[in-house]
Enzyme design. Sequence first.
Site, PDB file in Angstrom:
ATOM      1  N   THR A 185     -21.602 -22.861  16.607  1.00 32.11           N
ATOM      2  CA  THR A 185     -22.163 -23.155  17.932  1.00 32.11           C
ATOM      3  C   THR A 185     -23.341 -22.225  18.232  1.00 32.11           C
ATOM      4  O   THR A 185     -24.409 -22.678  18.675  1.00 32.11           O
ATOM      5  CB  THR A 185     -21.071 -22.998  19.013  1.00 32.11           C
ATOM      6  OG1 THR A 185     -20.002 -23.888  18.705  1.00 32.11           O
ATOM      7  CG2 THR A 185     -21.605 -23.291  20.402  1.00 32.11           C
ATOM      8  N   CYS A 243     -13.252 -31.275  18.656  1.00 30.42           N
ATOM      9  CA  CYS A 243     -13.979 -30.622  19.741  1.00 30.42           C
ATOM     10  C   CYS A 243     -13.876 -31.417  21.034  1.00 30.42           C
ATOM     11  O   CYS A 243     -14.141 -30.892  22.108  1.00 30.42           O
ATOM     12  CB  CYS A 243     -15.433 -30.440  19.368  1.00 30.42           C
ATOM     13  SG  CYS A 243     -15.625 -29.343  17.976  1.00 30.42           S
ATOM     14  N   GLN A 258     -20.133 -28.740   8.506  1.00 31.30           N
ATOM     15  CA  GLN A 258     -19.071 -29.492   7.825  1.00 31.30           C
ATOM     16  C   GLN A 258     -19.340 -29.676   6.340  1.00 31.30           C
ATOM     17  O   GLN A 258     -18.414 -29.986   5.597  1.00 31.30           O
ATOM     18  CB  GLN A 258     -18.882 -30.869   8.499  1.00 31.30           C
ATOM     19  CG  GLN A 258     -18.301 -30.794   9.893  1.00 31.30           C
ATOM     20  CD  GLN A 258     -16.803 -30.443   9.906  1.00 31.30           C
ATOM     21  OE1 GLN A 258     -16.101 -30.522   8.901  1.00 31.30           O
ATOM     22  NE2 GLN A 258     -16.296 -30.030  11.061  1.00 31.30           N
ATOM     23  N   HIS A 274     -15.086 -20.532   9.765  1.00 36.14           N
ATOM     24  CA  HIS A 274     -13.701 -21.013   9.838  1.00 36.14           C
ATOM     25  C   HIS A 274     -13.495 -22.418   9.291  1.00 36.14           C
ATOM     26  O   HIS A 274     -12.366 -22.892   9.221  1.00 36.14           O
ATOM     27  CB  HIS A 274     -13.154 -20.871  11.267  1.00 36.14           C
ATOM     28  CG  HIS A 274     -13.674 -21.858  12.257  1.00 36.14           C
ATOM     29  ND1 HIS A 274     -12.921 -22.926  12.678  1.00 36.14           N
ATOM     30  CD2 HIS A 274     -14.833 -21.934  12.933  1.00 36.14           C
ATOM     31  CE1 HIS A 274     -13.615 -23.611  13.575  1.00 36.14           C
ATOM     32  NE2 HIS A 274     -14.780 -23.023  13.751  1.00 36.14           N
TER      33      HIS A 274
HETATM   34  N1  PLP Z   1     -21.203 -28.213  14.220  1.00 36.94           N
HETATM   35  C1  PLP Z   1     -20.294 -29.016  13.645  1.00 36.94           C
HETATM   36  C2  PLP Z   1     -20.752 -30.206  12.861  1.00 36.94           C
HETATM   37  C3  PLP Z   1     -18.932 -28.745  13.785  1.00 36.94           C
HETATM   38  O1  PLP Z   1     -18.033 -29.543  13.218  1.00 36.94           O
HETATM   39  C4  PLP Z   1     -18.543 -27.617  14.556  1.00 36.94           C
HETATM   40  C5  PLP Z   1     -17.115 -27.335  14.805  1.00 36.94           C
HETATM   41  O2  PLP Z   1     -16.278 -28.217  14.792  1.00 36.94           O
HETATM   42  C6  PLP Z   1     -19.541 -26.796  15.103  1.00 36.94           C
HETATM   43  C7  PLP Z   1     -20.862 -27.132  14.929  1.00 36.94           C
HETATM   44  C8  PLP Z   1     -19.188 -25.572  15.896  1.00 36.94           C
HETATM   45  O3  PLP Z   1     -18.838 -24.517  15.008  1.00 36.94           O
HETATM   46  P1  PLP Z   1     -17.994 -23.256  15.547  1.00 36.94           P
HETATM   47  O4  PLP Z   1     -16.612 -23.755  15.795  1.00 36.94           O
HETATM   48  O5  PLP Z   1     -18.081 -22.270  14.411  1.00 36.94           O
HETATM   49  O6  PLP Z   1     -18.673 -22.776  16.760  1.00 36.94           O
END
Ligand code: PLP
Length: 387
Positions: free
Chosen positions: A72, A325, A179, A201
């Site tokens: 993010t 999410c 991903q 993660h």
């Molecule tokens: N971008 C994608 C394509 C994701 O799948 C995710 C999390 O599911 C993120 C960004 C966000 O990553 P993070 O959980 O490390 O903030």
Amino acid sequence: MKRIYMDHGATTKPDPEVVNAMLPYYNEFFGNASSLHSTGQDAAKVLNRSREFVADFIGARSDEIIFTSGGTESDNLALKGIAYHKKNAGKHIITSIIEHPAILNTCKYLGETGFNITYVPVDDQGVVNPEDVAAAITDDTILISIMHANNEIGTIQPIKEISKIAHEHDILMHTDAVQSVGKIPVNVDDLGVDMLSISGHKIYGPKGVGALYVRKGTRLQSLVQGGAHEFGKRAGTENIPGIVGFAKAIELADQRLSEDEKHLINLRDTMIKKLLDSIPYSYLNGHPTQRLPNNVHIRFNFVEGESLLMMLNIKGVDVSTGSACSSKSLEPSHVLMALGISPEEIHGSLRITMGRENTMDEVDYVVENLIEILKKLRAMSPITPKD
Ligand code: PLP
């Protein structure tokens, strides 16, 4: 009951080697990498080594890796960092309609604060047409951001072609590869991108750590003011244990990539075939082959995805409906809507994302249980056709 975890798109269990690699950096080597004494310099050394591991894995140089708190933040830094730095050159950004909320909501924010955003559509398998991106370019375009692989349906985008178009117009190209990294080969030069987001993660590493690749010479504005950490692009004392764990996860992904990819494709294709063959009114969402090796996303008519998830949960299986999410939202998935699927059908969708520890026996167990669960739920549903 032994649980079967098949929600690796949401997160992964840190590999024991990752946890072991991190522990000394809590217990013993606790230094601040900015300190000049030996304790600090030990931290600085491991920080540099970790940066090299991450860089090598994606074909980058170590000074092109900015450590962040995850996907993010990397997405925010790429989009806002470029938008703020280049605001006098132009205010138009192109992205796709199926991005993760980390991109979509950042674009929404930028859209509310003076930037113009174009959201290009996808076809019914979730693929962006590079010609749509080309057609959206204006003299004001400063950045194109298209995800490498979608977190819900696993569709892999033609990033190389889109980067080529971006550069023919002198526009910067970012991709959210959260991903795809660790699941399929990712090389920044092959993809031709200027920026690329990664998260720890999703690849058996720790939560709360990730990276943004920023090609040498690409200037962006830091979003966090403070010290001169991370080449002045992200202030704040580095999370050394997290970064060490992240680098270990990358090292393991590097060693296992082709073996994992083969194993996962075998599990994925077996599961898809068995489910589609044995369950009537079931359909694959996304592209049949241009998809992540671990992603099974199927819609079953006349049932609710939530019911399927809860009944599988009782059987010891962890999966997801739509995107993790947004799984707490009742809104139909924006990704499945973009494919032209009706809201009723969207609600019967299930995302099963496998990992390197899953086995063919587990696939069989999940398939058998899903067949039984669907029979039961459909028998209770008044809208199931009686044929
Ligand atoms: N971008 C994608 C394509 C994701 O799948 C995710 C999390 O599911 C993120 C960004 C966000 O990553 P993070 O959980 O490390 O903030």
